[in-house]
Design a protein around this motif. Structure first.
Motif, PDB file in Angstrom:
ATOM      1  N   ILE A 304     -82.676  45.772  -5.521  1.00 57.06           N
ATOM      2  CA  ILE A 304     -83.212  44.824  -4.549  1.00 57.06           C
ATOM      3  C   ILE A 304     -83.533  43.560  -5.329  1.00 57.06           C
ATOM      4  CG2 ILE A 304     -85.009  44.357  -2.857  1.00 57.06           C
ATOM      5  CD1 ILE A 304     -85.330  47.541  -2.809  1.00 57.06           C
ATOM      6  N   LEU A 305     -82.778  42.524  -5.077  1.00 60.22           N
ATOM      7  CA  LEU A 305     -82.881  41.278  -5.832  1.00 60.22           C
ATOM      8  C   LEU A 305     -83.563  40.232  -4.957  1.00 60.22           C
ATOM      9  CD1 LEU A 305     -82.125  39.709  -8.400  1.00 60.22           C
ATOM     10  CD2 LEU A 305     -79.884  39.259  -7.359  1.00 60.22           C
ATOM     11  N   ALA A 306     -84.762  39.838  -5.362  1.00 59.91           N
ATOM     12  CA  ALA A 306     -85.566  38.919  -4.552  1.00 59.91           C
ATOM     13  C   ALA A 306     -85.570  37.532  -5.180  1.00 59.91           C
ATOM     14  CB  ALA A 306     -86.997  39.444  -4.427  1.00 59.91           C
ATOM     15  N   HIS A 307     -85.001  36.584  -4.471  1.00 60.50           N
ATOM     16  CA  HIS A 307     -84.998  35.214  -4.995  1.00 60.50           C
ATOM     17  C   HIS A 307     -86.190  34.428  -4.458  1.00 60.50           C
ATOM     18  CE1 HIS A 307     -83.703  33.382  -1.195  1.00 60.50           C
ATOM     19  NE2 HIS A 307     -82.718  34.260  -1.104  1.00 60.50           N
ATOM     20  N   VAL A 344     -76.599  27.660  -7.185  1.00 57.27           N
ATOM     21  CA  VAL A 344     -76.613  28.797  -8.110  1.00 57.27           C
ATOM     22  C   VAL A 344     -77.219  28.398  -9.448  1.00 57.27           C
ATOM     23  CG1 VAL A 344     -75.177  30.469  -9.345  1.00 57.27           C
ATOM     24  CG2 VAL A 344     -74.648  29.893  -6.970  1.00 57.27           C
ATOM     25  N   ARG A 345     -76.872  27.211  -9.935  1.00 62.56           N
ATOM     26  CA  ARG A 345     -77.322  26.751 -11.257  1.00 62.56           C
ATOM     27  C   ARG A 345     -78.827  26.550 -11.294  1.00 62.56           C
ATOM     28  NH1 ARG A 345     -78.605  25.488 -15.804  1.00 62.56           N
ATOM     29  NH2 ARG A 345     -77.584  24.048 -17.233  1.00 62.56           N
ATOM     30  N   ASP A 346     -79.399  25.961 -10.240  1.00 60.29           N
ATOM     31  CA  ASP A 346     -80.810  25.579 -10.266  1.00 60.29           C
ATOM     32  C   ASP A 346     -81.695  26.382  -9.327  1.00 60.29           C
ATOM     33  OD1 ASP A 346     -79.856  23.654 -11.970  1.00 60.29           O
ATOM     34  OD2 ASP A 346     -81.022  22.019 -11.112  1.00 60.29           O
ATOM     35  N   GLY A 347     -81.107  27.250  -8.508  1.00 61.18           N
ATOM     36  CA  GLY A 347     -81.912  28.042  -7.580  1.00 61.18           C
ATOM     37  C   GLY A 347     -82.882  28.956  -8.305  1.00 61.18           C
ATOM     38  N   GLY A 348     -84.082  29.094  -7.759  1.00 55.58           N
ATOM     39  CA  GLY A 348     -85.115  29.895  -8.422  1.00 55.58           C
ATOM     40  C   GLY A 348     -85.007  31.370  -8.106  1.00 55.58           C
ATOM     41  N   MET A 349     -85.264  32.192  -9.114  1.00 56.55           N
ATOM     42  CA  MET A 349     -85.381  33.624  -8.902  1.00 56.55           C
ATOM     43  C   MET A 349     -86.861  34.015  -8.961  1.00 56.55           C
ATOM     44  SD  MET A 349     -82.392  34.540  -8.168  1.00 56.55           S
ATOM     45  CE  MET A 349     -82.717  36.293  -8.047  1.00 56.55           C
ATOM     46  N   THR A 350     -87.506  33.766 -10.084  1.00 54.48           N
ATOM     47  CA  THR A 350     -88.933  34.088 -10.208  1.00 54.48           C
ATOM     48  C   THR A 350     -89.790  33.015  -9.562  1.00 54.48           C
ATOM     49  OG1 THR A 350     -88.509  35.260 -12.272  1.00 54.48           O
ATOM     50  CG2 THR A 350     -90.782  34.644 -11.811  1.00 54.48           C
TER      51      THR A 350
END
Length: 550
Positions: A304-307, A344-350
């Motif tokens: 489960i990958l939460a962006h 994709v390059r700059d989108g935040g994950m944490t």
């Protein structure tokens, strides 16, 4: 490069299905593009991958929005669902299934799952009371609410700690799911699988939320209050709660219940490899959904990958603030692949990412046009490559023996190392859920390739036999760097990466993961020795990333 960190034959990635009470925004585009990037990555690795996105079309907010507009809920859903599909197509999102929760196949799946849980004693009819949020369509326990302010009116009220939405005390009869029984099992599953929720910060949050006793979960609403939804089997006086309805879409896509993962010899795409979700709905996907699946005896998702979210000027995007980015205008200003690259390059994950058109254009100019496009143009231009063919390196590359090529020049060593190590770096980042880091690794390699090119200054080399050979050598290194980047950027920028590979005369059959590695480019099938690239003709050079201005 080794085997993938995850070993599987079937890959299945999902976005959350999007609620149709409002038009799509840039956050929706981000979710779709990011999931599409993983889907294309697995196809690059020649895996059998499916990718589902779609729309969540039931619930009180839809019912209310339709009434406010003087439409039936079905008409509203038809209109708004189409805008999400249009946005996916505008962003070149290659979904294999666009699921709508109003489809008959989904109703069958939801009612089947409900009946299985009811028959096994996990659903029962009871009395429910608690703090209810209309906007979230969810009940919250006492320890999940705090004193705050209404997000719209700003008047003091109780709000959900998780979403900040206003809550009010509500009491009603409905069906409940025995989450109190299943929560300890979910907790054990999370402890045994620490990588199942990424990033780790979200994993820690979910695990901490399960440290206190969990109440049973309301999974229906009285039909007199919520009529727009899937009826409870054998009890039309109740409507199945939107979250049990919505989450089941992931099973619907795989053919459930006609195709059941519990059947002997099952070979299919369930369980999902990656549920990609926004961080605000992580609990629903990492607690409720696994609990439903466990109770039904169904396999659990692998990841489960939460962006994180996109903000503007460090504030949440809001129409009232006037800081909302139009996704269609964004795609037009940067081009389809330029927009995908920036997301994709700059989108935040944490952490949340702050949307900036200025930064997006800077990325486009510096990295896409400046590093990748410029290196390709210079290495294929008639000035440095008058024959219009792929030159040869000074030595033969022998990929796969774990050794560097014989006679490797010291001046080539840094670039050789950068290109050789890139696939394993890219793989690690992608399979840890960090697509942005994977893209950054590609451009770290391109930075080294540009340094190598500039240090050798091939435009200054004279027309002596030795310097002509050296110039061809330098040009080959630049082309090899572009070839490697082109293969690895296909999941992110499918159209521009494909065009780059066209300009390098790389046939479609040689654009996969298996084709990465020094010496694997420009392979011939006419009996010529491996690595003999001298007769590969290049098409006329062109500008891959034309100038763009806001």
């Amino acid at each position: 490069m080794g085997a993938p960190l995850f070993t599987f034959v079937f890959a299945y990635v999902t976005t959350p299905i999007f609620y149709v009470n409002a038009a799509p925004h840039i956050g929706h585009l981000y979710s779709m593009v990011l999931a599409d990037t993983f889907h294309r990555y697995w196809k690059l690795r020649d895996m059998d991958s499916i990718f589902a996105t779609g729309t969540d079309e039931h619930g009180l907010k839809i019912q209310q929005a339709a009434a406010k507009q003087g439409k039936t809920p079905q008409v509203l859903c038809e209109e708004v669902s189409g805008t999400f599909k249009d946005l996916a197509n505008a962003g070149n999102v290659q979904y294999t299934d666009f699921i709508r929760t109003t489809e008959p196949r989904h109703k069958v799946a939801v009612q089947t799952l409900w009946t299985q849980l009811l028959d096994q004693g996990y659903i029962y009819k009871g009395h429910h009371e608690g703090w209810y949020s209309v906007s979230d369509e969810a009940f919250y326990a006492e320890n999940q609410v705090v004193q705050g302010a209404d997000p719209v009116t700003k008047e003091p009220c109780k709000v959900s700690m998780e979403t900040g939405s206003r809550v009010e005390w509500n009491s009603e009869e409905n069906y409940k799911f025995r989450l109190s029984t299943m929560a300890p099992l979910v907790q054990n599953w999370l402890r045994d699988n620490p990588g199942v929720i990424q990033p780790v910060e979200r994993y820690n949050e979910v695990l901490a939320s399960l440290s206190t006793p969990t109440s049973d979960l309301s999974v229906s609403r009285p039909a007199h209050r919520l009529g727009w939804g899937i009826p409870v089997p054998n009890d039309p006086s109740h409507t199945i709660y939107v979250w049990m309805d919505a989450l089941t879409n992931y099973l619907t896509v795989t053919g459930y219940p006609q195709v059941d993962p519990r059947d002997p010899g099952y070979k299919g795409h369930w369980p999902a490899h990656t549920h990609l979700v926004g961080k605000d709905i992580i609990r629903f996907h990492s607690v409720y959904w696994p609990a439903f699946l466990m109770a039904a005896g169904l396999p659990l998702p692998k990841r489960i990958l939460a962006h994180a979210h996109w903000t503007m000027d460090k504030a949440k995007m809001s129409k009232s603030r006037g800081n909302v980015a139009d996704p269609y205008q964004f795609l037009q200003d940067l081009g389809q692949d330029g927009a995908r690259f920036y997301l994709v390059r700059d989108g935040g994950m944490t952490n949340d990412a702050d949307y900036s058109m200025e930064m997006a254009l800077r990325r486009y100019k510096k990295e896409l046009a400046g590093q990748l496009g410029n290196l390709l143009t210079r290495s294929t231009s008639p000035a440095l490559n008058p024959t219009g063919t792929v030159p040869q390196a000074l030595y033969v590359m022998e990929e796969g023996n774990g050794q560097e090529p014989k006679g490797l020049r010291e001046k080539d060593r840094a670039l050789y190392t950068s290109i050789s190590q890139l696939p394993s770096q890219y793989e690690k980042h992608m399979e840890e859920g960090h697509a942005g880091k994977a893209v950054a690794a590609v451009f770290d390699m391109l930075s080294e390739a540009n340094r190598h090119f500039s240090d050798h200054a091939p435009w200054k080399l004279k027309e002596t036999p030795e310097q002509v050979v050296l110039r061809s050598h330098v040009v080959w290194w630049a082309m090899e760097a572009c070839r490697t980047a082109g293969i690895l950027l296909q999941p992110v920028m499918p159209e521009r990466a494909s065009r780059l590979l066209d300009l390098l005369s790389i046939p479609p059959s040689q654009r996969y993961w298996k084709d990465l590695g020094m010496g694997k480019g420009w392979r011939r099938d006419d009996g010529a020795p491996e690595g003999d690239q001298g007769l590969v003709t290049l098409p006329p050079s062109e500008v891959l990333f034309p100038s763009r201005k806001k």
